[in-house]
Design an enzyme around this catalytic site. Structure first.
Site, PDB file in Angstrom:
ATOM      1  CG  ASP A  91      -2.967  -1.349  12.576  1.00 29.01           C
ATOM      2  OD1 ASP A  91      -3.179  -2.555  12.759  1.00 29.01           O
ATOM      3  OD2 ASP A  91      -2.569  -0.885  11.498  1.00 29.01           O
ATOM      4  CG  MET A 138      -1.999  -1.041   1.209  1.00 29.07           C
ATOM      5  SD  MET A 138      -2.945  -1.052   2.738  1.00 29.07           S
ATOM      6  CE  MET A 138      -3.600   0.613   2.740  1.00 29.07           C
ATOM      7  CE  LYS A 144       3.425   4.366   5.266  1.00 31.17           C
ATOM      8  NZ  LYS A 144       3.095   3.935   6.651  1.00 31.17           N
TER       9      LYS A 144
END
Length: 612
Positions: free
Chosen positions: A471, A359, A377
């Site tokens: 997460d 991703m 990023k």
């Protein structure tokens, strides 16, 4: 087979970065947003002296003073920049800054001092003080003399007495008095600048809550909802309205949010308004309007697990930093080509690829504006597509700026490049924990303890701010070359007990590490969910395997809900019994049965490490 080599590690108990480091970091983030005036002002407390003490800036602080002065000059705050240039003995730049401020008298005084002539202690060639100039009717010279002495508040008060409200406002900003500046801008009928001054009022200011009420009124009149306004109102909203005037302000803010389609924000402030004043017809009417707007979701359960609901309409983005995608490129199939040597947004020069996933792709880059290395990023697909994903990125940046901690990666900025979102962040050297665990073998017990204690420190810092990560997994724990761990990716984090960007029926997280309560009610999770995920990571570090595994996600989620955690010592007999007990307690199905906090877990792990 031996575990990965343990990198050299800094001594435990090393102090956190000092206040100056934190202020420089904050200034850098503001400058990255072209908020140069604010960046300069952020650095002033680190100088630990007033501008009127300019001549006594010690040599060790001159680098910081010069950086603050340059930022202030770039931000248009030329008077304050001039004083700082004087502080470091740069008379040429000081005179130029006074000249840019339109203060020719002060510029001439500084230039005269540089030639060994007139002193800057007076606005004229004699011994005239500002008070004497004022008494003699020379108001303009008195104001300029106050400025030359760094007495901006006195200069502002005199300008205000003369009815020169806009000038007074600018001087109050120079004096570090944003609330007074906002009042003067309002008197000058400049609502936009008044709002800009109000959002600078710090939480500790005695006028903070009044500033919030006034900022809401200005924002509603201007139909503006910005990240700066949101940062100002954070504590104000969290504490709820105090009195009828603040309750009315909450309703006005809800109207603004509804006009922008920020439904979660509107519901939060209306709920607080109704709780503080039951029967408030305005708040209850707006809440009824909001409920009428909301289309109910009707997900059907599948074997006891909720289905994913249809994706709700995306809220409009509030940040000004995300650029509009280039239409022809945004419409093209697939991500743009990103290669070393490219310049992104006219600012970041891509050097080389340092990370790649399904991703995202991460580049080492040079920040051409600040002359520093950063990591860039790019989010290529998946969860970050579209406006809803942009809201997540803004959430991550907002939360990151609340978390200045040595075990948390710092984020600087968000933006788009050719239709793809990117994050600029702290450049790290090392590997993420997922890379170190690829071998499928346990880590050495001392190394695992070090990593877990660092992760606990990061989680405690987040939980102390009311932030739940949601997460925690090895790829979000980065091991730098010193051996310390830095936690990353708060993209789906939330403020505990605050509205979520996700539906209560939406499962978001990583199935192998997800807590049971995240499966059945993601938006209502507590900090205990992070502890469960940390327990899964600890299990994997200590045994080289996951406690639960299935190739299909639905059976895997059922295992997290129902299957008892296996014993670690069955898979790695070298794990001490007391360490196994800690990990199994982290993996309890019910949140209330897990440890009370990351601090409690860290203390237990530290005791094991001390015993060797």
């Amino acid at each position: 087979m031996p575990g990965p080599e343990r990198p050299p590690r800094q001594a435990r108990g090393a102090p956190f970065p000092d206040a100056t480091d934190a202020l420089e970091e904050a200034a850098r983030a503001l400058a990255a947003e072209s908020r140069f005036a604010e960046a300069g002002r952020v650095l002033l407390p680190a100088l630990q002296l007033g501008v009127e003490e300019a001549a006594r800036v010690p040599p060790g602080q001159r680098r910081l003073a010069r950086k603050a002065a340059i930022f202030l000059a770039r931000g248009g705050e030329h008077r304050l920049a001039a004083q700082l240039f004087l502080a470091i003995g740069d008379s040429e730049r000081a005179a130029a800054s006074f000249e840019q401020a339109g203060d020719k008298v002060a510029a001439a005084l500084v230039a005269g001092r540089a030639r060994g002539g007139i002193s800057t202690g007076s606005a004229t060639a004699g011994d005239e003080t500002p008070e004497r100039l004022k008494a003699a009717g020379h108001a303009d010279l008195a104001i300029q003399s106050y400025v030359a002495l760094g007495r901006f508040a006195d200069a502002a008060e005199l300008a205000r007495e003369l009815g020169r409200h806009a000038e007074a406002a600018a001087l109050f900003l120079d004096a570090g008095m944003p609330f007074a500046a906002a009042t003067c801008y309002f008197e000058a009928e400049d609502l936009a600048r008044s709002l800009d001054a109000l959002v600078r009022v710090p939480r500790g200011d005695p006028n903070y809550r009044v500033a919030c009420v006034e900022a809401i009124a200005r924002a509603r009149a201007l139909d503006v909802a910005s990240l700066e306004l949101e940062n100002l109102l954070g504590e104000f909203i969290r504490s709820g309205p105090q009195g009828d005037e603040e309750n009315e302000a909450f309703c006005v803010l809800a109207e603004l949010y509804l006009g922008k389609s920020f439904t979660d924000d509107a519901r939060e402030v209306l709920d607080k308004a109704v709780r503080a004043r039951p029967g408030n017809p305005l708040a209850e009417g707006l809440l009824a309007e909001l409920n009428a707007r909301s289309a109910p979701w009707s997900p059907q359960p599948l074997e006891g697990l909720p289905d994913l609901p249809p994706r709700p309409p995306a809220p409009r983005i509030r940040t000004r930093r995300i650029e509009a995608p280039v239409p022809e490129l945004a419409a093209a199939a697939g991500p743009p080509v990103l290669v070393a040597g490219m310049t992104v947004a006219g600012r970041y020069a891509l050097v080389d690829v340092i990370g790649r996933g399904g991703m995202s792709i991460v580049f080492r880059a040079d920040d051409l504006e600040l002359g520093e290395g950063v990591a860039l990023k790019f989010l290529l697909q998946g969860l970050f597509d579209g406006l809803h994903g942009a809201e997540r990125l803004k959430q991550e940046l907002k939360l990151s700026r609340q978390l200045l901690h040595p075990n948390i990666v710092r984020l600087y900025d968000i933006g788009t490049f050719r239709g793809v979102y990117y994050l600029s962040m702290e450049l790290l050297s090392g590997k993420d924990l997922a890379e170190l665990l690829k071998r499928g073998t346990p880590l050495p017990i001392p190394t695992a303890l070090d990593y877990l204690i660092d992760a606990c420190a990061a989680l405690q810092a987040a939980h102390d701010k009311g932030i739940v990560h949601r997460d925690i997994k090895p790829s979000n724990l980065f091991v730098i070359t010193s051996g310390s761990v830095k936690m990353m990716d708060f993209g789906i984090a939330k403020l505990h007990a605050a509205p979520s960007l996700t539906s209560s029926n939406l499962i978001v997280g990583t199935p192998s590490y997800i807590a049971p309560e995240q499966i059945t009610g993601f938006s209502a999770v507590t900090p205990a969910a992070d502890l469960y995920s940390l327990g899964v990571v600890a299990f994997e570090m200590l045994t080289g395997t996951l406690p639960f595994w299935h190739p299909d996600p639905m059976p895997l989620l059922k295992m997290h809900l129902d299957a008892p955690a296996p014993r670690l010592r069955d898979r790695n007999p070298a794990v001490p019994a007391e360490l196994e007990a800690i990990v199994l307690k982290l993996l309890e199905k019910k949140p209330a049965q897990r440890p009370g906090s990351p601090r409690e877990v860290a203390a237990a792990l530290e005791a094991i490490r001390q015993r060797g």
